[in-house]
Scaffold this motif. Sequence first.
Motif, mmCIF file in Angstrom:
data_model
loop_
_atom_site.group_PDB
_atom_site.id
_atom_site.type_symbol
_atom_site.label_atom_id
_atom_site.label_comp_id
_atom_site.label_asym_id
_atom_site.label_seq_id
_atom_site.Cartn_x
_atom_site.Cartn_y
_atom_site.Cartn_z
ATOM 1 N N TYR A 1 0.972 -1.301 0.031
ATOM 2 C CA TYR A 1 -0.291 0.321 -0.206
ATOM 3 C C TYR A 1 0.447 1.002 -0.188
ATOM 4 N N ALA A 2 2.062 1.466 0.531
ATOM 5 C CA ALA A 2 2.873 2.246 0.468
ATOM 6 C C ALA A 2 3.262 2.661 -1.073
ATOM 7 N N VAL A 3 3.713 1.456 -1.765
ATOM 8 C CA VAL A 3 4.234 1.994 -3.180
ATOM 9 C C VAL A 3 2.902 2.604 -3.280
ATOM 10 N N LEU A 4 1.537 1.695 -4.006
ATOM 11 C CA LEU A 4 0.598 2.293 -4.236
ATOM 12 C C LEU A 4 0.280 4.043 -4.163
ATOM 13 N N THR A 5 0.892 3.959 -3.032
ATOM 14 C CA THR A 5 0.694 5.699 -2.441
ATOM 15 C C THR A 5 0.947 6.285 -2.868
ATOM 16 N N ALA A 6 2.452 6.141 -3.457
ATOM 17 C CA ALA A 6 3.040 7.035 -4.301
ATOM 18 C C ALA A 6 3.679 6.932 -5.759
ATOM 19 N N VAL A 7 2.488 6.102 -5.836
ATOM 20 C CA VAL A 7 2.101 5.781 -7.304
ATOM 21 C C VAL A 7 1.196 6.623 -7.632
ATOM 22 N N ALA A 8 0.458 6.936 -6.817
ATOM 23 C CA ALA A 8 -0.999 7.169 -6.659
ATOM 24 C C ALA A 8 -0.978 8.501 -6.971
ATOM 25 N N SER A 9 0.444 9.558 -5.951
ATOM 26 C CA SER A 9 0.745 11.027 -5.904
ATOM 27 C C SER A 9 1.328 11.048 -7.112
ATOM 28 N N VAL A 10 2.262 9.819 -7.311
ATOM 29 C CA VAL A 10 2.729 10.394 -9.386
ATOM 30 C C VAL A 10 1.641 10.555 -10.182
ATOM 31 N N ALA A 11 0.867 10.208 -9.915
ATOM 32 C CA ALA A 11 -0.434 10.447 -10.988
ATOM 33 C C ALA A 11 -1.294 11.201 -11.362
ATOM 34 N N LEU A 12 -0.214 11.917 -9.803
ATOM 35 C CA LEU A 12 -1.394 13.875 -10.111
ATOM 36 C C LEU A 12 -0.208 14.415 -10.955
ATOM 37 N N TRP A 13 0.208 14.573 -11.225
ATOM 38 C CA TRP A 13 2.164 15.338 -11.998
ATOM 39 C C TRP A 13 1.195 15.417 -13.256
ATOM 40 N N PRO A 14 0.530 14.727 -14.056
ATOM 41 C CA PRO A 14 0.437 14.794 -15.369
ATOM 42 C C PRO A 14 -1.588 15.719 -14.971
ATOM 43 N N LEU A 15 -1.439 15.763 -14.120
ATOM 44 C CA LEU A 15 -2.657 16.944 -14.559
ATOM 45 C C LEU A 15 -3.529 17.581 -13.958
ATOM 46 N N GLY A 16 -2.283 18.415 -14.925
ATOM 47 C CA GLY A 16 -1.950 19.836 -14.477
ATOM 48 C C GLY A 16 -0.610 20.257 -13.399
ATOM 49 N N MET A 17 -0.314 19.593 -11.932
ATOM 50 C CA MET A 17 0.542 20.102 -11.838
ATOM 51 C C MET A 17 2.222 20.035 -12.010
ATOM 52 N N THR A 18 3.072 21.276 -11.541
ATOM 53 C CA THR A 18 4.512 21.393 -12.672
ATOM 54 C C THR A 18 5.454 20.258 -12.065
ATOM 55 N N PRO A 19 6.326 20.764 -12.409
ATOM 56 C CA PRO A 19 7.425 19.764 -12.106
ATOM 57 C C PRO A 19 8.067 19.689 -10.632
ATOM 58 N N VAL A 20 7.548 21.242 -9.541
ATOM 59 C CA VAL A 20 7.800 20.893 -8.406
ATOM 60 C C VAL A 20 7.055 19.888 -7.470
ATOM 61 N N TYR A 21 5.733 20.059 -7.963
ATOM 62 C CA TYR A 21 5.508 18.985 -7.046
ATOM 63 C C TYR A 21 5.283 17.453 -7.591
ATOM 64 N N GLY A 22 5.614 17.315 -8.843
ATOM 65 C CA GLY A 22 6.186 16.216 -9.477
ATOM 66 C C GLY A 22 7.502 15.305 -8.649
ATOM 67 N N VAL A 23 8.768 17.028 -8.297
ATOM 68 C CA VAL A 23 10.139 15.956 -7.834
ATOM 69 C C VAL A 23 9.052 15.809 -6.419
ATOM 70 N N VAL A 24 8.819 16.864 -5.931
ATOM 71 C CA VAL A 24 8.424 16.349 -4.454
ATOM 72 C C VAL A 24 7.746 15.077 -4.196
ATOM 73 N N ALA A 25 6.792 14.348 -5.237
ATOM 74 C CA ALA A 25 6.093 12.984 -5.046
ATOM 75 C C ALA A 25 6.981 12.850 -4.831
ATOM 76 N N VAL A 26 7.506 12.608 -6.189
ATOM 77 C CA VAL A 26 8.547 11.209 -6.284
ATOM 78 C C VAL A 26 9.886 11.313 -5.451
ATOM 79 N N VAL A 27 10.140 12.001 -4.385
ATOM 80 C CA VAL A 27 11.003 11.710 -3.189
ATOM 81 C C VAL A 27 10.173 11.386 -2.411
ATOM 82 N N LEU A 28 9.306 11.685 -1.676
ATOM 83 C CA LEU A 28 8.426 11.445 -0.596
ATOM 84 C C LEU A 28 8.138 10.103 -0.453
#
Length: 344
Positions: free
Chosen positions: A270-297
């Motif tokens: 579930y931790a891995v699935l959570t991380a994947v879901a958080s990164v899935a938000l990136w292409p829906l209008g989010m900037t690389p700032v969010y994307g990088v933070v989501a990947v690292v976290l």
Amino acid sequence: MTSLATSATQSPALAPGSHGTAADDPAAPAGQAAPAAGTIRPVSPGELARAARATGPLAVARAYLALTKPRIVELLLVTTVPAMMLAADGVPRLGLIAVVLVGGSLAAGAANALNCYIDRDIDQVMRRTRRRPLPAHRVSPRSALVFGLTLAVISVALMAAFTNLLAAGLTLAAIVYYDVIYTLWLKRTTWQNTVWGGACGAAPVLIGWAAVTGSLSAPAWVLFAVVFLWQPPHFYALAIKFRDDYARAGIPMLSVVASTRRVTVECLVYAVLTAVASVALWPLGMTPVYGVVAVVLGTLFALEAYRLDRRARSGGKLAAMRLFHSSTTYLTALFVAVAVDALL
């Protein structure tokens, strides 16, 4: 509403027929025997002060506040405001934020108070919960029920009057789901209670989004998925620590009905699935700032779950609460990133 105090105004030493030694009686001078059976001893000012604190208006207010489980409410609100900011592509009207925060707090408090009312039988069995207001007899069951229902009515009415019907309907649905579907049914009947009970914990992001837009779009559902998937590793870690408590109360948590290794594997999944879901938000209008933070976290969160599973495999000390606390930090930091990205 009435309140039942745990501390009687008369201590055991005041009761007729009580026995004790001078060491047991703080009022007896050194070397002097305790009062004989049936004798009433003087009450010290300190004892009177403690009794007053236990039954005074402030103590009653604290007991009712405890019914709402403020720490859980705080965590729910951490996800609501960033979701509103993303929905508004900036900062929503402050009045709307205030209404959603107040209404959301009251709704979460209502759900928690009703949960305390329903679970009063098992709360008195579990060491972790036996000091809650109902098992400790600081609030009567009837008062807790009335309090919870009152908060529920006020919260839904507030959301309906000052936001929109979708947000109000979601608020009502979250309360009903938590207390009827989860507390009355899932929690007591299936080891999947934590997974499916996560729907009400993830509802605040939908409520906040709906309050701003009057609808629910793809980013709202992705945020819902993040919080929904985040809850199993968060609460499984807690369930590992309090496994014996849940077993004593007859609650079929996964940590009770399955091996510790099974629980830690699910935490990792579930931790891995959570991380994947958080990164899935990136292409829906989010900037690389969010994307990088989501990947690292997400990577750090998954690594912490992996460490827990590795310790379970090796037979080492689990330290499950480390995952519990780190998961809270993860969710908070991720939604701060959502809020910051909404301002860019």
